[in-house]
Design an enzyme around this catalytic site. Structure first.
Site, mmCIF file in Angstrom:
data_model
loop_
_atom_site.group_PDB
_atom_site.id
_atom_site.type_symbol
_atom_site.label_atom_id
_atom_site.label_comp_id
_atom_site.label_asym_id
_atom_site.label_seq_id
_atom_site.Cartn_x
_atom_site.Cartn_y
_atom_site.Cartn_z
ATOM 1 C CB CYS A 104 -0.977 -0.095 1.215
ATOM 2 S SG CYS A 104 -1.742 1.569 1.302
ATOM 3 C CB CYS A 200 -6.254 0.003 6.198
ATOM 4 S SG CYS A 200 -5.769 -0.279 4.811
#
Ligand SMILES: Nc1ncnc2c1ncn2[C@@H]1O[C@H](COP(=O)(O)OP(=O)(O)OP(=O)(O)O)[C@@H](O)[C@H]1O
Length: 370
Positions: A104, A200
């Site tokens: 990410c 997340c």
């Protein structure tokens, strides 16, 4: 001539948490032209129609109004799915334990998001990571955050020179309690918000349940690697991590010591377990690291065996290692002392003192001979 602060535009990645709130505040106080942007990477609307991303976006709006900076929301759900989540699923399918946060950072925060910021005329992107970037001659070095307990360089190991040249980590030189104090003193709306935990897109949810929505699970035998005895059933190999102790459901048997995951046999769908955490099947002497990112540039990877330290997981003190470059571009990482639960798919990250040198993906740990 270099630009003055007021002429320097900085886009701050704002998650709605205290760290990125203080990041934006400090830059604003230093007179920069600051813009706050919230990224929506995942549609996490639950069965009650509640979406934590919406709440976080709302927190970003409030903080940006408080510190008087413009704010926007950008949607990278598709990019995130294609570049991070697809990789995450693929790795689990292969029985490995991926690290989506590393990808990410490389692909989204310092990829798509950075490009978006540059389109908006930004000179830099800033985030609330606990890390530091310093310019050393023509090189950008990534240093650990000074708060040892919060240092996040482990997750930033895949960044390159180009990305670091545009990155700012304005709270990297502060201890976390100081960040909270600054937020409190400024009366920031997010001052008391609790730190986010976990990956997340999974958030606080049950990991097993989450993964079962995406990958079919096939239960199978749980076998004692020492005796060959069947100890129980596993729910699907993807749910287990090497070295895992909790959730095996076979406590109490044998010597009474806890059981650990020692090995996954994907082909035969067997989970091998071992009793006690001292057994050699849990320990390795070396690993191969693939997909190497060397932060100062691939041409600077030492050509000869090289001593440094490494982390094989985020919350682990540095371990002494020797890196031995291989002809195929991988690195053989030899450990000074055997390491427990080296997990394929996870990141191995290299350090020289305060400096993060880069990292790679763990492949093929060499087990201690029993
Ligand atoms: N949804 C998001 N939109 C924009 N930036 C983000 C987002 N999520 C994280 N970031 C940026 O990446 C940094 C590190 O993210 P990480 O998830 O590790 O921390 P965090 O606990 O969310 O931090 P914070 O206290 O700021 O919430 C954040 O401080 C922020 O700058």
């Amino acid at each position: 001539m270099s630009k003055s602060n007021s002429e320097t535009r900085i886009v701050v990645g704002m998650s709605g948490g205290v760290d990125s709130s203080v990041t934006a505040l400090l830059l604003k106080q230093q007179g920069y032209d600051v813009i706050g942007i919230f990224m929506k990477n995942w549609d996490d609307t639950d069965e009650f129609g509640v979406c934590t991303a919406e709440q976080d976006a709302e927190d970003v709006r409030r903080v940006c109004e408080q510190i008087d900076i413009p704010y926007y929301t950008v949607n990278f759900e598709k990019e995130y799915y294609d570049k991070v989540f697809a990789y995450f699923l693929e790795e689990y399918k292969r029985g490995r334990t991926p690290n989506p946060d590393v990808i990410c950072n490389r692909e989204i925060k310092f990829g798509e998001f950075l490009n978006k910021a540059l389109d908006l005329g930004a000179d830099y992107v800033a985030t609330g990571h606990y890390a530091r970037v310093v310019e050393d001659g023509s090189l950008f070095k990534l240093l650990r955050g000074i708060d040892n307990n919060k240092d996040q360089t482990y997750f930033l190991n895949a960044l390159n020179q180009e990305q670091l040249s545009k990155a700012m980590f304005p709270i990297g030189h502060l201890p976390k309690p100081e960040v909270r104090r600054i937020a409190d003193e400024a009366g920031l709306y997010t001052a008391k918000k609790k730190d986010s935990t976990g990956v997340c897109f999974i958030g606080e949810r049950n990991f097993k349940e989450f993964l079962s929505n995406y990958l079919p699970a096939q239960s199978g035998k749980m076998i004692d690697i020492v005796s060959g005895e069947v100890k129980g059933q596993h729910d699907g190999l993807m749910y287990y991590t090497l070295g895992q102790r909790q959730g095996l459901g076979i406590g109490g048997s044998g010597s009474g010591e806890p059981w650990f995951v020692a090995e996954k046999d994907l082909e035969n769908n067997i989970l091998y377990v071992v009793q006690g955490d001292k057994h050699p099947s849990l320990y390795s002497t070396s690993l191969i690291a693939s997909g190497i990112n060397w932060i100062s540039g691939a041409d600077k990877i030492p050509g000869k065996p090289f001593k440094c330290t490494a982390k094989f997981r985020y919350r682990q003190p540095d371990q002494g290692v020797t890196l031995i470059p291989q002809k195929d571009g991988t690195l053989l990482v030899q450990f000074d002392v055997p390491q427990k639960a080296i997990t394929p798919g996870q990141a191995v990250v290299f350090f020289n003192g305060e400096e993060c040198l880069g990292g790679g993906t763990i492949e093929a740990p060499e087990k201690v001979q029993a």
